[in-house]
Design an enzyme around this catalytic site. Sequence first.
Site, PDB file in Angstrom:
ATOM      1  N   ASP A  77       0.829  -1.210   0.000  1.00 40.36           N
ATOM      2  CA  ASP A  77       0.000   0.000   0.000  1.00 40.36           C
ATOM      3  C   ASP A  77       0.866   1.263   0.000  1.00 40.36           C
ATOM      4  OD1 ASP A  77       0.881  -0.552   2.577  1.00 40.36           O
ATOM      5  OD2 ASP A  77      -1.115  -0.951   3.370  1.00 40.36           O
ATOM      6  N   ASN A 146      -7.899  -1.775  14.118  1.00 38.35           N
ATOM      7  CA  ASN A 146      -9.309  -1.867  13.726  1.00 38.35           C
ATOM      8  C   ASN A 146      -9.558  -3.031  12.760  1.00 38.35           C
ATOM      9  OD1 ASN A 146      -8.049  -0.971  11.449  1.00 38.35           O
ATOM     10  ND2 ASN A 146      -9.298   0.872  11.164  1.00 38.35           N
ATOM     11  N   HIS A 148      -7.778  -3.696   9.985  1.00 39.42           N
ATOM     12  CA  HIS A 148      -7.433  -3.535   8.559  1.00 39.42           C
ATOM     13  C   HIS A 148      -6.267  -4.455   8.182  1.00 39.42           C
ATOM     14  CE1 HIS A 148      -4.723   0.195   9.628  1.00 39.42           C
ATOM     15  NE2 HIS A 148      -3.948  -0.868   9.492  1.00 39.42           N
ATOM     16  N   GLU A 153      -9.798  -0.838   5.121  1.00 39.32           N
ATOM     17  CA  GLU A 153     -10.366  -0.420   6.398  1.00 39.32           C
ATOM     18  C   GLU A 153     -11.727  -1.093   6.606  1.00 39.32           C
ATOM     19  OE1 GLU A 153      -8.510   1.089   8.421  1.00 39.32           O
ATOM     20  OE2 GLU A 153      -7.953   3.121   7.840  1.00 39.32           O
TER      21      GLU A 153
END
Length: 253
Positions: A77, A146, A148, A153
């Site tokens: 990414d 979270n 991801h 996400e």
Amino acid sequence: MEFSTYSRKKISLLIVPGPHDVGSAAAEIIKNTLKKKSRCVLGFATGSTTVPLYRELVGLYKRGVISFRDCICFTLDEYRHLPPIHRRSLRHFMEKNLFSRVDIPRENIHYLNGAADDPERECRAYGEEIRRAGGIDVQILGIGFNGHIGYNEPGSSRLSRTRMVMLSEETRARLRPLFGQTGPPRYALTMGVATILSAKRILLLAAGRDKSRVIDKALREKPAGDLPASFLQTYPGPITVILDTQAARLLPH
Ligand code: F6R
């Protein structure tokens, strides 16, 4: 050790004492992969969890145990609008921690250009490059607090491909100290969940007590888009989860 998850897919689980051992265990797997197949396509994540892994790989290379001469590498990414040379770009992270310190030919290093004029085209082209390379043999992943993976996400689809995404407030809050006055990026380009799950092998790494809750949920709750890492349970190939004892502390033994 094998571990049954919610969706009953068996996952190989390796629990090691500390964060450094997570890196050594992952490096050992990559070393063995490179020994079997030197022309290997590797997908790399960034982040603090991966630093001991890259340190270990550099050590193995310097001692002449492995070579990346025939490898093709893809970075998972990149932040939108950051040029590759920006010191907070994920490309820069990979250069500093691995690429500039081993013998990977420059032309074999692929990365998402966060500063591309047309991010959609950039993402499409990246998917093409992965396909042309024959697909990713081993994909390294970390996991966000979270849930991801890459920058997929919460809310990401199991079918998502490489694309531009908006970063969650939680992710941005964690990045804020790194970016100072300019503030954390709002968007990123990331390989999609489906892109990640099409790798031939996945290594998921996590270390530290504060990752234990998300690891427990990702491996034991029903796979769903509000915790993208849970889609790893639906991965058809071999997956190894390497955790230190702190990250593994909520899993049943
Ligand atoms: C980074 C990435 C992220 C990180 C995750 C964990 O390329 O894709 O998913 O793997 O945010 O980061 P650390 O290891 O810093 O906790």
